[in-house]
Every structure is written in structure tokens, then in C-alpha cells.
Enzyme design. Structure first.
Site, mmCIF file in Angstrom:
data_model
loop_
_atom_site.group_PDB
_atom_site.id
_atom_site.type_symbol
_atom_site.label_atom_id
_atom_site.label_comp_id
_atom_site.label_asym_id
_atom_site.label_seq_id
_atom_site.Cartn_x
_atom_site.Cartn_y
_atom_site.Cartn_z
ATOM 1 N N TYR A 100 0.835 -1.205 0.000
ATOM 2 C CA TYR A 100 0.000 0.000 0.000
ATOM 3 C C TYR A 100 0.868 1.253 0.000
ATOM 4 C CZ TYR A 100 -3.555 3.349 1.576
ATOM 5 O OH TYR A 100 -4.397 4.424 1.675
ATOM 6 N N LYS A 104 0.940 4.087 -3.019
ATOM 7 C CA LYS A 104 0.577 5.487 -2.791
ATOM 8 C C LYS A 104 1.754 6.420 -3.070
ATOM 9 C CE LYS A 104 -3.706 4.857 -1.727
ATOM 10 N NZ LYS A 104 -4.772 5.356 -2.629
ATOM 11 N N LYS A 136 -12.400 7.652 8.868
ATOM 12 C CA LYS A 136 -13.381 6.693 9.400
ATOM 13 C C LYS A 136 -14.125 5.995 8.253
ATOM 14 C CE LYS A 136 -15.054 9.771 12.404
ATOM 15 N NZ LYS A 136 -15.900 10.352 13.469
ATOM 16 N N PRO A 138 -14.792 1.809 6.312
ATOM 17 C CA PRO A 138 -14.727 0.364 6.542
ATOM 18 C C PRO A 138 -13.332 -0.214 6.313
ATOM 19 C CG PRO A 138 -16.723 0.916 5.354
ATOM 20 C CD PRO A 138 -15.909 2.175 5.420
#
Length: 205
Positions: A100, A104, A136, A138
Site C-alpha cells: 500500500y 501510494k 473513518k 470500513p
């Protein structure tokens, strides 16, 4: 609004989505590359398959979006705005999400390359990246707890007084600014929304 099923790793899907937007709305002015995914794992633990999958969505998806949006924006003669969703992980790295972080980081660098390309062509298209910390959502809840699903109340519980997290609407407000003419001179910028997380050590360290 027009909703289209779209796999961001598919070149054919990108062609179809851009063509549909142009024919339906009469041109393309704004692109927000926001699709993303995350796989847990250090550089040692992450498999090559996982690394390629994450980078396929987070990095190659952004590349394809920019590749096909720019000619469509140029065709209008109005310029445009491309907004790429990156992360604070692109700026300081995170050991437990190596794929990740790498993806990015690629988004951040590609954003600057796109901005310079468009400035050199004098086509009026700007390209900027947004770098949130904890939001905030999932996906963040899954990373924090390991749970596959979560209620809104559970997601809300992630934010504490000691470690507050921003709302998705906070990110949307910055996206709206970058999409508008109010930011017409903002180009190749790395826009932080991190409550000073990259300016100070993590809380508790």
C-alpha cells in the site's frame, strides 16, 4: 448522476467510462482517482501476487485514469482538474502495509509528472494529490481490528480524543476545492489531511 460499473485495472473499462462521460455530459472537466485497496504485510510477508494486486488498483488504476482523461479534457478546450487520492503512507512509509505504501508513493510521483506534462502542453489541466491519515471508513476499520464488516457505530468508535480521525466528508471538501476554479493556481501539490500526523511523532511514541 450516472453510475457505471468500472474495474479501474481494466484499460477497456477506462476507455468506456471516459467515452460515456463525454457523450452523456458533453465533455470531461474533473477526474477523481479514488478507488483503492489495502493488504496487510511487511515487505517480507507480502507476496508478489498481493503486491501486484494492490499496485494494480492503487497505482496502475490512477495511471490509466490520467492517460484517458487528459485527451478528453483537452478536447473541451476548458482545461480540467485531476485529483489523485494518495496517503500519508506515501510520505513516511508504513512497515505493516508495504504494498500500500509503495502504491501510494507511486501515485504521489505520478501526480507531479502529470502536472508537469500538462503545464508543458499549456492545456489548462491541473493535477494534485490528497494525502489523508486515518479516515473513518470500513477499510480503515478492517486494518485496525481485522474485522471483515462493521457497523457505522463501530467505525465511529475508531476516533478517540487522543487519536481523532477525520470524516470522509472532510476529504470530500478538499476534493471539491481542487475540482473548482478556486484552486486554479494549485498544481502538483501534495495536500495533507492528517491532523499534523506527519509533522509530529505518532501519539504514544
Amino acid at each position: 448522476a450516472l453510475f457505471i460499473k468500472h474495474n479501474v485495472t481494466s484499460e477497456d473499462d477506462w476507455k468506456r467510462v471516459v467515452d460515456t462521460a463525454v457523450s452523456h455530459f458533453g465533455g470531461l472537466d474533473v477526474l477523481v482517482n479514488n478507488a483503492g485497496m489495502m493488504t496487510m504485510g511487511s515487505v517480507v510477508d507480502c507476496t508478489l501476487e498481493e503486491y501486484r494486486k494492490v499496485n494494480g488498483v492503487n497505482s496502475e488504476g490512477v495511471f490509466l485514469g490520467c492517460k484517458y482523461a487528459i485527451p478528453a479534457m483537452e478536447a473541451t478546450g476548458r482545461g480540467g482538474s485531476i485529483i489523485n487520492m494518495s496517503s500519508v503512507a506515501a510520505l513516511h512509509g508504513m512497515s505493516f502495509i508495504a504494498a500500500y505504501s509503495a502504491s501510494k508513493g507511486a501515485v504521489a510521483a505520478l501526480t507531479k509528472s502529470v502536472a508537469l506534462y500538462c503545464r508543458e502542453r499549456r492545456n489548462g489541466i491541473r493535477c494534485n494529490s490528497i494525502h489523508p491519515d486515518g479516515v473513518k471508513t470500513p477499510m480503515v476499520f478492517k486494518v485496525a481490528t481485522g474485522a471483515e464488516t462493521a457497523t457505522r457505530e463501530e467505525i465511529e468508535s475508531l476516533s478517540t480524543e487522543a487519536n481523532p480521525m477525520c470524516e470522509p466528508e472532510d476529504i470530500a471538501a478538499l476534493v471539491l476545492y481542487l475540482a473548482s476554479d478556486e484552486s486554479k493556481f494549485v498544481n502538483a501539490a501534495e495536500m495533507l489531511i492528517d491532523n499534523a500526523a506527519t509533522a509530529t511523532p505518532p501519539i504514544g511514541v
